[in-house]
Design an enzyme around this catalytic site. Structure first.
Site, PDB file in Angstrom:
ATOM      1  N   CYS A 182    -112.011  91.257  40.137  1.00  0.00           N
ATOM      2  CA  CYS A 182    -111.836  91.171  38.692  1.00  0.00           C
ATOM      3  C   CYS A 182    -112.838  90.168  38.096  1.00  0.00           C
ATOM      4  CB  CYS A 182    -110.395  90.814  38.348  1.00  0.00           C
ATOM      5  SG  CYS A 182    -109.937  91.241  36.655  1.00  0.00           S
ATOM      6  N   HIS A 228    -106.768  94.662  41.533  1.00  0.00           N
ATOM      7  CA  HIS A 228    -105.895  93.630  42.103  1.00  0.00           C
ATOM      8  C   HIS A 228    -104.927  94.281  43.081  1.00  0.00           C
ATOM      9  CE1 HIS A 228    -107.068  90.349  39.430  1.00  0.00           C
ATOM     10  NE2 HIS A 228    -106.949  91.159  38.398  1.00  0.00           N
TER      11      HIS A 228
END
Length: 490
Positions: free
Chosen positions: A333, A429
């Site tokens: 991310c 994630h």
């Protein structure tokens, strides 16, 4: 139509874990249970079934209840970012930004929305188990409170106060809370729980009775230190504050720098649980260890500010040396965004509008944007299946010829891989929780994986915690307290 709230004598006394364990204990008794936290402050978040986001602790509590996470479980979420501001999430969606100056005034109107979520949950289950935030003893924050006694009194929910004996001073912490809070707030507290006890509980019997006598509150038990808790994800970054030096030399070393606004660091929990892996969280002031086989750049709530901090620590130099030595890099991310050529913020999403140079290890460029991507995903990476979720504000584009890291089941692509096949970036994630993907990654690094899906470890740990709670706490009395609240508000 029943509810019970756990509040603490301070932060990190174990409220989140206790709520999760109590939820699982009640589910094992055959009850339908939902978790609830009126207001949370955390950069560890999870995607919900209704397309929103909530604090990661409430997602764990949902797992404990054996239900899908929903935005009603945590209606107000504050995500700290740069310049003493927090992103405000209400019912799972971004509503704006709160600063330290307007925090108290801005939160007052949110109580109505908190109560809307709570009332929906009440109608949907047998028991709602509520978690407070911080401590009711923070009386300087009492005006306009929606997280602790402000909520408890508005909803008519009884409270048990949790004290952490491991940190010391638990008698003063509980009795002192009784002394400083408003008498009407104190009347909402119906008892206390002693958490994290080590040793022979007989040695604390006198202290336990003294707390009852001095506070006027009934004790509901002493929970010993439960080893299974270490296998559960943590929401508080305080657990990251450790030495940062490698320990066992016979394990594969994975290093992760602790950037100031680190987010979703529980992504790394599956690696920490691997028997063949030594995970080192590197604090400021320490170099990235030269012997690391893999460096993970974690998620960030403020990528540009954290990239500047990363460089200020000299970690950019350490990372390039790591790559020259043949080491692997995984950016997740915000960490993926940092690995690219540049990060543009033309609309000032994270602060003043502008553009910064990235670390230049992946041929990608990122443009931050106000729309937040929130979705669950599944696909293939490194030849293995994975699943997880996306939670980011920004679009990252690969240069021509750069291969994606993940190919999604819906035909989409994510992330990037450098030509050496040693540097990876992804927005996904939770991908390390999948046993097959983690095994494929560790195989590349020359280590074997146990191949277990991390969710199985977490579920087993919740059962162990629930069993300990049933043995050492008066769960039946807690259920009666919760039911009494339902009869009063019916």
């Amino acid at each position: 139509m029943a509810a019970l709230m756990l509040q603490g004598t301070g932060s990190d006394v174990g409220k989140s874990v206790l709520v999760a364990g109590l939820c699982r204990a009640l589910v094992r008794r055959g009850l339908s249970v939902r978790p609830f936290k009126p207001q949370n402050m955390s950069n560890n978040a999870a995607v919900t079934i209704d397309g929103g986001e909530i604090g990661r602790a409430q997602a764990l509590q949902a797992i404990a209840c054996r239900v899908q996470p929903h935005s009603d479980f945590n209606p107000v979420l504050l995500k700290p970012q740069a310049d003493r501001t927090s992103q405000l999430i209400v019912h799972g969606k971004v509503r704006g930004t709160l600063g330290a100056a307007n925090f108290r005034e801005a939160r007052r109107p949110l109580l109505d929305e908190v109560m809307q979520s709570f009332r929906r949950l009440e109608q949907d289950c047998d028991v709602v188990v509520v978690e407070g935030a911080g401590s009711p003893a923070e009386i300087n924050l009492r005006a306009g409170d929606i997280a602790n006694m402000g909520f408890a009194r508005a909803a008519g929910v009884p409270v048990l106060l949790v004290g952490d004996i491991d940190r010391g001073g638990v008698i003063a912490a509980i009795v002192g809370t009784r002394a400083v809070i408003d008498p009407d707030d104190a009347a909402m507290i119906r008892g206390f729980i002693i958490n994290k006890f080590r040793g022979d509980p007989i040695l604390f019997e006198d202290g336990y009775r003294q707390i009852e006598a001095l506070s006027g509150w009934k004790g509901h038990g002493v929970l010993p230190w439960v080893a299974a808790v270490a296998r559960l994800p943590s929401e508080d970054a305080v657990i990251l504050e450790r030495d940062g030096r490698p320990g066992r030399r016979d394990r594969l070393l994975v290093a992760c720098p602790i950037i100031p606004r680190i987010a979703n660091f529980d992504d790394l929990d599956p690696l920490k649980a691997e028997p063949a892996v030594e995970l080192v969280m590197v604090p400021p002031g320490r170099p990235l260890p030269a012997e690391a086989a893999l460096v993970v750049l974690p998620g960030s709530k403020a990528t540009i500010a954290d990239l500047a901090a990363f460089r200020a620590e000299g970690w950019d130099i350490d990372l390039r040396a790591h790559v020259r030595r043949g080491g692997h890099v995984l950016g997740l991310c915000g960490g993926y965004q940092m690995l690219g050529r540049s990060i543009e913020d033309p609309e000032g999403i994270e602060g003043p509008a502008g553009r910064v140079e990235g670390l230049g290890l992946l041929e990608v460029g990122t443009r931050l944007a106000p729309h937040k991507v929130l979705r669950e995903v599944g696909g293939i990476a490194l030849g293995a299946r994975l699943k997880g979720y996306e939670m980011h504000m920004g679009v990252t584009r690969r240069s021509a010829g750069v291969l994606p890291f993940v190919r999604f089941d819906d035909g989409g692509e994510d992330g990037a891989v450098d030509p050496s096949d040693r540097i990876f970036g992804s927005y996904v994630h939770g991908l390390l929780a999948e046993g097959a993907f983690r095994a494929a990654l560790l195989h590349r690094l020359g280590a074997a994986s146990d191949g277990l899906d991390h969710g199985q470890r977490v579920d087993a740990a919740l059962d162990e915690l629930a069993q300990a709670i049933e043995r050492h706490l008066d769960v039946s009395a807690m259920v009666e307290l919760a039911r009494a609240s339902g009869s009063r508000t019916a």
